[in-house]
Design an enzyme around this catalytic site. Structure first.
Site, PDB file in Angstrom:
ATOM      1  N   LYS A 116       0.829  -1.209   0.000  1.00  0.00           N
ATOM      2  CA  LYS A 116       0.000   0.000   0.000  1.00  0.00           C
ATOM      3  C   LYS A 116       0.858   1.252   0.000  1.00  0.00           C
ATOM      4  CE  LYS A 116      -4.453  -1.545   1.698  1.00  0.00           C
ATOM      5  NZ  LYS A 116      -5.555  -1.348   2.636  1.00  0.00           N
ATOM      6  N   LYS A 198      -3.215 -10.840  -6.862  1.00  0.00           N
ATOM      7  CA  LYS A 198      -4.501 -10.989  -6.174  1.00  0.00           C
ATOM      8  C   LYS A 198      -5.582 -10.125  -6.832  1.00  0.00           C
ATOM      9  CE  LYS A 198      -5.445  -8.532  -2.493  1.00  0.00           C
ATOM     10  NZ  LYS A 198      -5.675  -7.879  -1.195  1.00  0.00           N
ATOM     11  N   LYS A 201     -10.181  -4.986  -5.132  1.00  0.00           N
ATOM     12  CA  LYS A 201     -11.239  -4.012  -5.425  1.00  0.00           C
ATOM     13  C   LYS A 201     -10.652  -2.663  -5.809  1.00  0.00           C
ATOM     14  CE  LYS A 201     -11.822  -3.627  -0.412  1.00  0.00           C
ATOM     15  NZ  LYS A 201     -12.453  -4.232   0.706  1.00  0.00           N
TER      16      LYS A 201
HETATM   17  P1  TYM Z   1     -10.416  -6.405   2.929  1.00  0.00           P
HETATM   18  O1  TYM Z   1     -11.503  -5.416   3.133  1.00  0.00           O
HETATM   19  O2  TYM Z   1      -9.293  -6.037   2.024  1.00  0.00           O
HETATM   20  O3  TYM Z   1     -11.007  -7.771   2.398  1.00  0.00           O
HETATM   21  C1  TYM Z   1     -12.100  -8.412   3.060  1.00  0.00           C
HETATM   22  C2  TYM Z   1     -11.895  -9.915   3.042  1.00  0.00           C
HETATM   23  O4  TYM Z   1     -11.773 -10.391   1.692  1.00  0.00           O
HETATM   24  C3  TYM Z   1     -10.593 -11.186   1.570  1.00  0.00           C
HETATM   25  N1  TYM Z   1     -10.061 -11.021   0.219  1.00  0.00           N
HETATM   26  C4  TYM Z   1      -9.811 -12.037  -0.634  1.00  0.00           C
HETATM   27  N2  TYM Z   1      -9.948 -13.371  -0.507  1.00  0.00           N
HETATM   28  C5  TYM Z   1      -9.619 -14.135  -1.572  1.00  0.00           C
HETATM   29  N3  TYM Z   1      -9.143 -13.634  -2.739  1.00  0.00           N
HETATM   30  C6  TYM Z   1      -8.994 -12.297  -2.906  1.00  0.00           C
HETATM   31  N4  TYM Z   1      -8.557 -11.818  -4.062  1.00  0.00           N
HETATM   32  C7  TYM Z   1      -9.332 -11.440  -1.821  1.00  0.00           C
HETATM   33  N5  TYM Z   1      -9.310 -10.084  -1.653  1.00  0.00           N
HETATM   34  C8  TYM Z   1      -9.749  -9.861  -0.407  1.00  0.00           C
HETATM   35  C9  TYM Z   1      -9.643 -10.630   2.625  1.00  0.00           C
HETATM   36  O5  TYM Z   1      -8.647 -11.565   2.955  1.00  0.00           O
HETATM   37  C10 TYM Z   1     -10.603 -10.350   3.752  1.00  0.00           C
HETATM   38  O6  TYM Z   1     -10.854 -11.532   4.490  1.00  0.00           O
HETATM   39  N6  TYM Z   1      -7.674  -5.944   7.097  1.00  0.00           N
HETATM   40  C11 TYM Z   1      -8.872  -6.543   6.526  1.00  0.00           C
HETATM   41  C12 TYM Z   1     -10.128  -6.138   7.242  1.00  0.00           C
HETATM   42  C13 TYM Z   1     -10.088  -6.352   8.709  1.00  0.00           C
HETATM   43  C14 TYM Z   1     -10.202  -7.591   9.386  1.00  0.00           C
HETATM   44  C15 TYM Z   1     -10.134  -7.272  10.776  1.00  0.00           C
HETATM   45  C16 TYM Z   1     -10.340  -8.899   8.966  1.00  0.00           C
HETATM   46  C17 TYM Z   1      -9.967  -5.370   9.641  1.00  0.00           C
HETATM   47  N7  TYM Z   1      -9.992  -5.930  10.895  1.00  0.00           N
HETATM   48  C18 TYM Z   1     -10.183  -8.259  11.771  1.00  0.00           C
HETATM   49  C19 TYM Z   1     -10.396  -9.891   9.955  1.00  0.00           C
HETATM   50  C20 TYM Z   1     -10.320  -9.576  11.323  1.00  0.00           C
HETATM   51  C21 TYM Z   1      -8.978  -6.135   5.073  1.00  0.00           C
HETATM   52  O7  TYM Z   1      -8.397  -5.161   4.648  1.00  0.00           O
HETATM   53  O8  TYM Z   1      -9.839  -6.890   4.334  1.00  0.00           O
END
Ligand code: TYM
Length: 335
Positions: A116, A198, A201
């Site tokens: 990032k 990966k 979004k």
């Molecule tokens: P975020 O918002 O980027 O993504 C949400 C969830 O989607 C999963 N994910 C994917 N899984 C498979 N293939 C992909 N291409 C892909 N892109 C995203 C992410 O692994 C995630 O599970 N830091 C986290 C949010 C968060 C969180 C937490 C998660 C904040 N606090 C506490 C678990 C526990 C995040 O940025 O996810």
């Protein structure tokens, strides 16, 4: 099982872009199965989202949207506590304490921070660096045993465990040590345009991802344009990243194994396969899209879910926070 002995689950999604089928298959779709045997908490992590610049009006809209998507994906608000992170101040408060138990070197090694900061070179703010500590606080406040996520979040969960073990080794068993939970075939859904990367979004190329809310014709077009290889055979093999990814996506929606998919498409070309994947994904998402549209018209209902979610989350979070404050030596507020 009674509530007392149910293990807790925690996960979250950032309201920072159009959610993709990566988010859906890697995370949200897998959550429904926990709702009877666990005590799940799912958060819309708006505080994480502002580590990169957000348009305030868009952030507000997306916060409602993520909550609506949780429910549209089948999560029952009676069985899953769904809430907005900024509604529970304990997340920020525990973050400060855990900052003092997290090392600069540890945070410097986080892959997501490095990625990032490369992408937002003009805004490498302290929040972006500290992001994993806020995430550790999210998880540890609820004494979560299991954290269902995609593969990209596992490094943050490892850090959470390290911080929790460090804190516990000084103060006793304050935190439950959480474990990450991933679903192997969909733990990392790849970009349709660069299948070694990966699916994200925030990708600038709209053809690289399929959004959960994309209309059928858009889904079909994106799969048609998906990058594959010069082979013509639908099989799962090293070096066939594009096809492997499409097989994982197809498998996640149909429940079919790689072997079953290979058999189904034996003697058929990539064109046929891509059409089948597109149709399966679009049809699989149709009920989610429909439910989402009707939920978004009922803001009052979404707000009632947010309200009761925040009440339940605050109650549990404040219990953990009080314990932490007491352990580190803060004098309790005189009332
Ligand atoms: P975020 O918002 O980027 O993504 C949400 C969830 O989607 C999963 N994910 C994917 N899984 C498979 N293939 C992909 N291409 C892909 N892109 C995203 C992410 O692994 C995630 O599970 N830091 C986290 C949010 C968060 C969180 C937490 C998660 C904040 N606090 C506490 C678990 C526990 C995040 O940025 O996810």
């Amino acid at each position: 099982m009674s509530d007392e002995i149910k293990k807790r689950i925690f996960s979250g999604v950032q309201p920072s872009g159009n959610l993709t089928i990566g988010n859906y298959l890697g995370a949200i779709k897998n959550w429904k199965k926990f709702e009877d045997d666990y005590d799940p908490f799912y958060c819309v992590v708006d505080m994480h989202a502002i580590t990169v610049r957000q348009d305030p009006a868009v952030l507000r809209r997306r916060t409602y949207e993520i909550l609506a998507l949780y429910i549209a994906s089948g999560l029952d608000p009676e069985k899953n506590t769904m809430f907005v992170q900024s509604h529970v101040p304990a997340h920020a408060e525990l973050t400060w304490v855990l900052n003092c138990f997290t090392m600069f070197g540890e945070l410097s090694r986080m892959t997501q921070f490095k990625d990032k900061s490369a992408r937002n070179a003009s805004n490498i703010n302290a929040g972006l660096f500290d992001y994993p500590v806020l995430m550790a606080s999210d998880i540890l406040l609820y004494q979560a045993a299991l954290v269902p996520v995609g593969q990209d979040q596992l490094q943050h969960i490892e850090l959470t465990r390290d911080v929790a073990v460090r804190f516990n080794s000084v103060f006793g068993d304050v935190f439950t040590i959480p474990e990450g939970y991933t679903v192997k075939s969909s733990t990392k859904i790849m970009s349709l345009q660069e299948p070694t990367k990966k699916m994200s979004k925030s990708d600038e190329n709209e053809n690289a991802f399929v959004a959960i809310l994309d209309e059928k014709d858009v889904v079909m077009r994106k799969f048609k344009r998906a990058v594959t290889d010069s082979d013509t055979c639908v099989r799962y093999a090293e070096g066939k990243d594009g096809i492997n990814n499409l097989m994982n996506i197809y498998g996640a929606f149909t429940g079919k194994t790689h072997g079953e998919i290979e058999k189904e498409f034996e003697g058929r070309g990539y064109g046929d396969f891509k059409t089948a994947v597109g149709e399966t994904v679009a049809d699989g998402l149709a009920p989610v899209r429909e439910k989402f549209a009707s939920l978004m018209k009922d803001k009052a209902y979404l707000e009632s879910v947010m309200k009761s979610g925040a009440e339940k989350a605050s109650y549990i979070a404040s219990k953990t926070l009080s314990k932490v404050y007491k352990k580190v030596g803060f004098v309790p507020r005189i009332r």
